[in-house]
Design a protein around this motif. Sequence first.
Motif, PDB file in Angstrom:
ATOM      1  N   ILE A   1       0.677  -1.218   0.029  1.00  0.00           N
ATOM      2  CA  ILE A   1      -0.072  -0.055   0.022  1.00  0.00           C
ATOM      3  C   ILE A   1       0.872   1.291   0.117  1.00  0.00           C
ATOM      4  N   TYR A   2       1.976   1.302   0.968  1.00  0.00           N
ATOM      5  CA  TYR A   2       2.855   2.442   1.005  1.00  0.00           C
ATOM      6  C   TYR A   2       3.469   2.683  -0.585  1.00  0.00           C
ATOM      7  N   LEU A   3       4.059   1.235  -1.239  1.00  0.00           N
ATOM      8  CA  LEU A   3       4.553   1.588  -2.394  1.00  0.00           C
ATOM      9  C   LEU A   3       3.523   2.195  -3.450  1.00  0.00           C
ATOM     10  N   LEU A   4       2.347   1.834  -3.502  1.00  0.00           N
ATOM     11  CA  LEU A   4       1.357   2.510  -4.248  1.00  0.00           C
ATOM     12  C   LEU A   4       1.145   3.756  -4.029  1.00  0.00           C
ATOM     13  N   TYR A   5       0.994   4.108  -2.801  1.00  0.00           N
ATOM     14  CA  TYR A   5       0.836   5.524  -2.543  1.00  0.00           C
ATOM     15  C   TYR A   5       2.090   6.450  -2.855  1.00  0.00           C
ATOM     16  N   THR A   6       3.141   5.831  -2.927  1.00  0.00           N
ATOM     17  CA  THR A   6       4.527   6.768  -3.441  1.00  0.00           C
ATOM     18  C   THR A   6       4.278   6.935  -4.980  1.00  0.00           C
TER      19      THR A   6
ATOM     20  N   ALA B   1       7.184  10.762   1.080  1.00  0.00           N
ATOM     21  CA  ALA B   1       6.750  10.406   2.643  1.00  0.00           C
ATOM     22  C   ALA B   1       6.118   8.913   2.798  1.00  0.00           C
ATOM     23  N   PRO B   2       5.516   8.379   1.989  1.00  0.00           N
ATOM     24  CA  PRO B   2       4.985   6.884   2.327  1.00  0.00           C
ATOM     25  C   PRO B   2       6.102   6.050   2.498  1.00  0.00           C
ATOM     26  N   ALA B   3       7.379   5.948   1.871  1.00  0.00           N
ATOM     27  CA  ALA B   3       8.471   5.407   2.066  1.00  0.00           C
ATOM     28  C   ALA B   3       9.237   5.772   3.312  1.00  0.00           C
ATOM     29  N   LEU B   4       9.389   7.147   3.705  1.00  0.00           N
ATOM     30  CA  LEU B   4       9.921   7.433   4.921  1.00  0.00           C
ATOM     31  C   LEU B   4       9.069   7.137   6.029  1.00  0.00           C
ATOM     32  N   TRP B   5       7.877   6.972   5.875  1.00  0.00           N
ATOM     33  CA  TRP B   5       6.881   6.855   7.078  1.00  0.00           C
ATOM     34  C   TRP B   5       6.913   5.201   7.546  1.00  0.00           C
TER      35      TRP B   5
ATOM     36  N   VAL C   1       8.682   3.936  10.846  1.00  0.00           N
ATOM     37  CA  VAL C   1       7.706   3.081  11.637  1.00  0.00           C
ATOM     38  C   VAL C   1       8.517   1.758  12.108  1.00  0.00           C
ATOM     39  N   MET C   2       8.922   1.168  11.044  1.00  0.00           N
ATOM     40  CA  MET C   2       9.710  -0.130  10.968  1.00  0.00           C
ATOM     41  C   MET C   2      11.082  -0.185  11.912  1.00  0.00           C
ATOM     42  N   LEU C   3      11.493   1.242  11.795  1.00  0.00           N
ATOM     43  CA  LEU C   3      12.854   1.290  12.583  1.00  0.00           C
ATOM     44  C   LEU C   3      12.769   1.529  13.956  1.00  0.00           C
ATOM     45  N   LEU C   4      11.391   2.601  14.289  1.00  0.00           N
ATOM     46  CA  LEU C   4      11.321   3.196  15.581  1.00  0.00           C
ATOM     47  C   LEU C   4      10.524   2.133  16.547  1.00  0.00           C
TER      48      LEU C   4
ATOM     49  N   ALA D   1      -0.457  -0.426  14.387  1.00  0.00           N
ATOM     50  CA  ALA D   1      -1.353   0.789  14.561  1.00  0.00           C
ATOM     51  C   ALA D   1      -0.526   2.082  13.826  1.00  0.00           C
ATOM     52  N   TRP D   2       0.476   2.191  14.097  1.00  0.00           N
ATOM     53  CA  TRP D   2       1.314   3.372  13.589  1.00  0.00           C
ATOM     54  C   TRP D   2       0.970   3.211  11.726  1.00  0.00           C
ATOM     55  N   LEU D   3       1.410   2.060  11.329  1.00  0.00           N
ATOM     56  CA  LEU D   3       1.321   1.884   9.904  1.00  0.00           C
ATOM     57  C   LEU D   3      -0.156   2.111   9.504  1.00  0.00           C
TER      58      LEU D   3
END
Length: 163
Positions: free
Chosen positions: A85-90, A123-127, A131-134, A145-147
């Motif tokens: 989904i985040y890739l499609l958002y990008t 922004a989608p890739a950074l988000w 989230v995965m890192l933090l 939840a954050w995703l």
Amino acid sequence: MASDPHDDEDAFRWEGDDSPTRPARPERTGAALPDGWRAVGKGSETTPGDDVAPAPEAVTTADADAEPAPLGNVALVSLGLLGGIYLLYTVGWLLGSSRLAAATSFWLEPAAVVPALWVAVAAPALWFGGVMLLTRASAAWVRFAWLVVGVFLLLPWPFVIGV
């Protein structure tokens, strides 16, 4: 094998277990286990050579945080879907922002619009990466939840409304 029919250990034996070519098992010889190994199962409390087992309270938080628990199949598939989904958002922000740049180029300075549009594309890739890192040490539900919050927050509106 001629032994008592109620012997529980018969299920774990096979004729030829006492072969001289096989190494002796520790429970038969009374030898201690190698360093870092721990006996489990029936009779493991009295394995020779074991030191006193640490109490459950003696486990430090550093040991608990050293290796996170592996994710299950559902969690891995869900992470893959959210990553898609985040890739499609990008891609959506890339297509939508190119149309938006053409529509706003006559009334906004391109030096301000172009960097903002590239930040929107990233922004989608950074988000997802953030989230995965933090949330590495957090519970799985916190990560998801954050995703999910990011899925609603980063919707590529210029692409959706067709500017």
